[in-house]
Design a protein around this motif. Structure first.
Motif, short mmCIF file in Angstrom:
data_model
loop_
_atom_site.label_atom_id
_atom_site.label_comp_id
_atom_site.label_asym_id
_atom_site.label_seq_id
_atom_site.Cartn_x
_atom_site.Cartn_y
_atom_site.Cartn_z
N VAL A 29 6.86 10.17 -7.52
CA VAL A 29 6.02 9.67 -6.43
C VAL A 29 5.29 8.40 -6.86
CG1 VAL A 29 4.01 10.15 -4.98
CG2 VAL A 29 5.68 11.97 -5.45
N SER A 30 5.46 7.34 -6.10
CA SER A 30 4.72 6.10 -6.34
C SER A 30 3.99 5.69 -5.07
CB SER A 30 5.66 4.99 -6.77
OG SER A 30 6.25 5.30 -8.02
N LEU A 31 2.70 5.44 -5.19
CA LEU A 31 1.91 5.04 -4.03
C LEU A 31 0.89 3.99 -4.45
CD1 LEU A 31 0.92 8.45 -2.38
CD2 LEU A 31 2.63 6.85 -1.51
N ASP A 32 0.57 3.09 -3.51
CA ASP A 32 -0.53 2.15 -3.71
C ASP A 32 -1.56 2.41 -2.64
OD1 ASP A 32 0.29 0.67 -5.93
OD2 ASP A 32 1.70 -0.46 -4.69
N ILE A 33 -2.78 2.63 -3.04
CA ILE A 33 -3.83 2.92 -2.06
C ILE A 33 -4.90 1.84 -2.17
CG2 ILE A 33 -5.56 4.59 -1.33
CD1 ILE A 33 -3.63 6.77 -2.47
N GLU A 34 -5.06 1.10 -1.07
CA GLU A 34 -5.98 -0.04 -1.06
C GLU A 34 -7.43 0.40 -1.19
OE1 GLU A 34 -5.39 -3.31 -0.73
OE2 GLU A 34 -3.20 -3.05 -0.72
N ASP A 35 -8.22 -0.42 -1.83
CA ASP A 35 -9.66 -0.17 -1.90
C ASP A 35 -10.24 -0.14 -0.49
OD1 ASP A 35 -9.94 0.10 -4.54
OD2 ASP A 35 -10.56 -1.97 -4.94
N GLY A 36 -11.09 0.81 -0.24
CA GLY A 36 -11.81 0.87 1.03
C GLY A 36 -11.01 1.43 2.18
N SER A 37 -9.79 1.87 1.92
CA SER A 37 -8.99 2.41 3.03
C SER A 37 -9.08 3.93 3.06
CB SER A 37 -7.53 1.97 2.89
OG SER A 37 -6.94 2.63 1.79
N ILE A 38 -8.67 4.48 4.18
CA ILE A 38 -8.53 5.94 4.27
C ILE A 38 -7.03 6.22 4.27
CG2 ILE A 38 -9.02 8.03 5.58
CD1 ILE A 38 -11.40 6.68 6.81
N TYR A 39 -6.58 6.89 3.24
CA TYR A 39 -5.16 7.10 3.05
C TYR A 39 -4.84 8.58 3.24
CZ TYR A 39 -0.53 6.09 1.21
OH TYR A 39 0.82 5.91 1.08
N GLY A 40 -3.94 8.86 4.16
CA GLY A 40 -3.59 10.26 4.44
C GLY A 40 -2.23 10.62 3.88
N ILE A 41 -2.17 11.79 3.25
CA ILE A 41 -0.89 12.30 2.77
C ILE A 41 -0.61 13.58 3.53
CG2 ILE A 41 0.39 13.20 0.79
CD1 ILE A 41 -1.62 11.41 -0.92
N ILE A 42 0.47 13.58 4.30
CA ILE A 42 0.75 14.75 5.12
C ILE A 42 2.03 15.43 4.64
CG2 ILE A 42 2.03 13.43 6.88
CD1 ILE A 42 0.68 15.36 8.96
N GLY A 43 2.06 16.71 4.80
CA GLY A 43 3.25 17.45 4.44
C GLY A 43 3.05 18.90 4.79
N ARG A 44 4.16 19.61 4.89
CA ARG A 44 4.04 21.04 5.17
C ARG A 44 3.54 21.75 3.92
NH1 ARG A 44 9.09 20.64 8.82
NH2 ARG A 44 9.97 19.67 7.00
#
Lengths: 356, 223
Positions: free
Chosen positions: A30-45
């Protein structure tokens, strides 16, 4: 900035059939980039690995391989005191709140400050300040057992924010709450994100949570990221079936029941109506497309399903319409030119439809 | 009942109370850390350590499986080494403590095991050290359960101390045997039983009260 690079997590679990041990891949590369100040959602069952993934950010779970960076600090390389110091800048809230039952609301919010060695009067000021931010200041002397679910989560949020973290991790924080309370807690998280500018990473199994507050999102399936991007893009152009299925509850209005048994033909034929599904968002959603079509082309338009929703504050609409008349193909061309997302459901004979 | 007998009963009660109090204190002082270590080194604990856990667990099980009368006689050399004699109330404190330590250990371990793992995880996520987790999470959160277990320990020790009394320790058990049984004085026997019942009852009431003061996990109990 939070960066995950090639995170994998392998558990050794007991095999039910053979009785021996076998590897279970909870996360795969798994590789992800999450920006400063953002709201990042990870969804899955459930079982998709999202809980493992969010725990890899603050090393509650150590990835088997890969790297995690939070603000350029490589979390995967830390241990002991260094890791504990880094964790103090990453707040976390939980589905089951995880408050200390034998401490008051005040004691719970003060807990991380005690760990950091704050003085008594500074601590009191900070607890009061953060308690009023989450609107729980009237309950400081009560114990968690005396609070409602929504109030408990507010205490959880206050505790997570007490020593001014840069990042807030939310592990299904609203999943134990009723819809009304969920909305108010989500609003609080959004306010905090805007007011304090901290980065929020949340995991959820509910698209509504993503829709309500997230800027960007990732869809996790069997430990892999199958889709990723801005919420608007993923919602309007979902590519993977897992995403589409999860979206179907919040976005795609199903056809009316009487249409379910109809045979739609992809090719036009004499006396057939063209059934289309339109999706539009942003400024397009506010344009009078239907009356536009009716004025410009010799078509009759029958609206079967109409639905307008918001992703954060962007309007997002879904429309299922039937076109009849000579110029229906021309009208379709026009809509495609306008960059409307058009999905042709098919042609259906008018008489058949009426009979049903 | 003569004044002499009353004095005798009073003295016996004092001796019993002394033996129970001393051995309880020693058993708590050693059993509490033992229970904490058993809990944190268990699989899933914050300092999981299989060898340490296995060794301590075995020792506790051996200690708990020996009947008190046998344990008391078996460790006489140890008792002599500690207090210089094997007779008297001070000598009785040694086997009483030894018998109660593993019990306290298990009781504490069980109380700590009932704490929600999520609370411990939350403390870890806030950067708490294992020691801070023990001091600020495990012990305060497990306190009502620990107090309940300690109450049970004290009550057990009241019973054990009577048993020790029959083997030369003094106290109410000694009086019950020497006067009530051997000199056929049923009134004395009855009196010792009544005093023991009252002692147990007082311990239970005090323990329950203390546990409820420290317990905040229920809605109906405000503060």
């Amino acid at each position: 900035m939070i960066r995950l690079r090639g995170i994998s997590k392998v558990y050794s679990i007991k095999d039910a059939e053979s009785g021996g041990m076998r590897d279970f891949h909870a996360l795969r590369d798994v590789s992800l980039d999450i920006e400063d100040g953002s709201i990042y959602g990870i969804i899955g069952r459930s079982g998709a690995g999202k809980s493992t993934l969010i725990r890899c950010v603050n090393m509650l779970e150590r990835p088997t391989s890969g790297q995690v960076f939070v603000n350029d600090m490589e979390m995967t390389s830390l241990s002991g005191a260094e890791l504990r110091t880094a964790r103090r800048k990453i707040g976390m809230i939980f589905q089951s709140f995880n408050l200390l039952v034998n401490r008051t609301v005040y004691g719970n919010i003060a807990f991380p400050l005690e760990l950091e060695g704050w003085g008594k009067s500074d601590m009191r000021d900070r607890v009061r300040e953060i308690a009023s931010l989450v609107e729980i200041d009237g309950k400081l002397d009560q114990y968690p057992a005396q609070l409602s679910g929504g109030q408990k989560q507010r205490v959880g949020i206050a505790r997570a924010l007490a020593n001014r973290p840069d990042v807030l991790l939310s592990d299904e924080a609203t999943s134990a709450l009723d819809p009304q309370t969920t909305k108010s807690v989500l609003r609080l998280i959004r306010d905090i994100n805007e007011k304090l500018g901290l980065t929020v990473v949340l995991i959820t199994h509910e698209m509504n949570v993503i829709k309500e507050i997230c800027h960007s999102m990732a869809v996790l399936e069997s430990g892999q990221v199958v889709e990723e991007g801005s919420v608007l893009n993923v919602f309007t152009r979902p590519e993977k079936s897992a995403t589409k299925e999860m979206l179907s509850h919040v976005i795609h209005s199903p056809l009316p029941e009487s249409f379910a048994d109809l045979q739609f033909s992809k090719a036009p034929f004499q006396g057939a109506d063209l059934t289309l599904q339109l999706s539009f968002f942003g400024t397009l959603a506010t344009r009078p497309i239907i009356s536009d079509l009716a004025r410009k082309f010799n078509v009759d338009i029958n609206i079967l399903v109409a639905h307008i929703d918001h992703i954060r504050s962007t309007p997002f609409g879904t429309l299922v319409i039937q076109l009849s008349g000579e110029e229906k193909e021309a009208a379709l061309e026009y809509m495609l030119d306008m960059k409307l997302k058009v999905e042709v459901i098919g042609y259906v004979a008018r008489s058949v439809e009426l009979a049903s | 009942m003569s004044q002499d007998l009353l004095n005798l009963l009073l003295e016996g009660s004092r001796d019993t109370a002394y033996m129970v109090a001393m051995s309880s204190l020693i058993a708590f002082a050693i059993g509490l850390p033992l229970g904490v270590v058993l809990s944190v080194t268990s699989p899933g604990g914050i300092l999981r350590n299989k060898p340490v856990n296995a060794v301590l667990s075995l020792a506790v099980n051996i200690g708990r499986s020996a009947p008190f009368v046998i344990l008391m006689i078996a460790i006489i050399p140890f008792t002599r080494w500690v207090v210089g004699t094997s007779i008297g109330i001070n000598a009785a404190v040694v086997p009483l403590s030894v018998a109660a330590i593993p019990f306290v250990g298990r009781v504490v371990e069980t109380s700590l095991r009932e704490i929600d793992q999520g609370i411990i995880e939350a403390a870890e996520s806030m950067g708490a050290t294992p020691f801070e987790i023990i001091r600020k999470v495990l012990l305060p959160e497990g306190l009502p359960g620990i107090i309940g277990g300690l109450t049970l320990t004290v009550i057990n020790l009241v019973g054990y101390s009577a048993m020790a009394g029959t083997l030369g320790a003094g106290g109410l058990g000694d009086i019950a045997v020497r006067y009530g049984y051997q000199r056929f004085m049923p009134k004395v026997m009855l009196a010792t039983v009544v005093i023991l019942v009252i002692m147990v009852q007082l311990c239970q009431i005090a323990g329950d009260k203390l546990a409820s003061i420290t317990r905040h996990d229920r809605k109906d109990l405000s503060d």
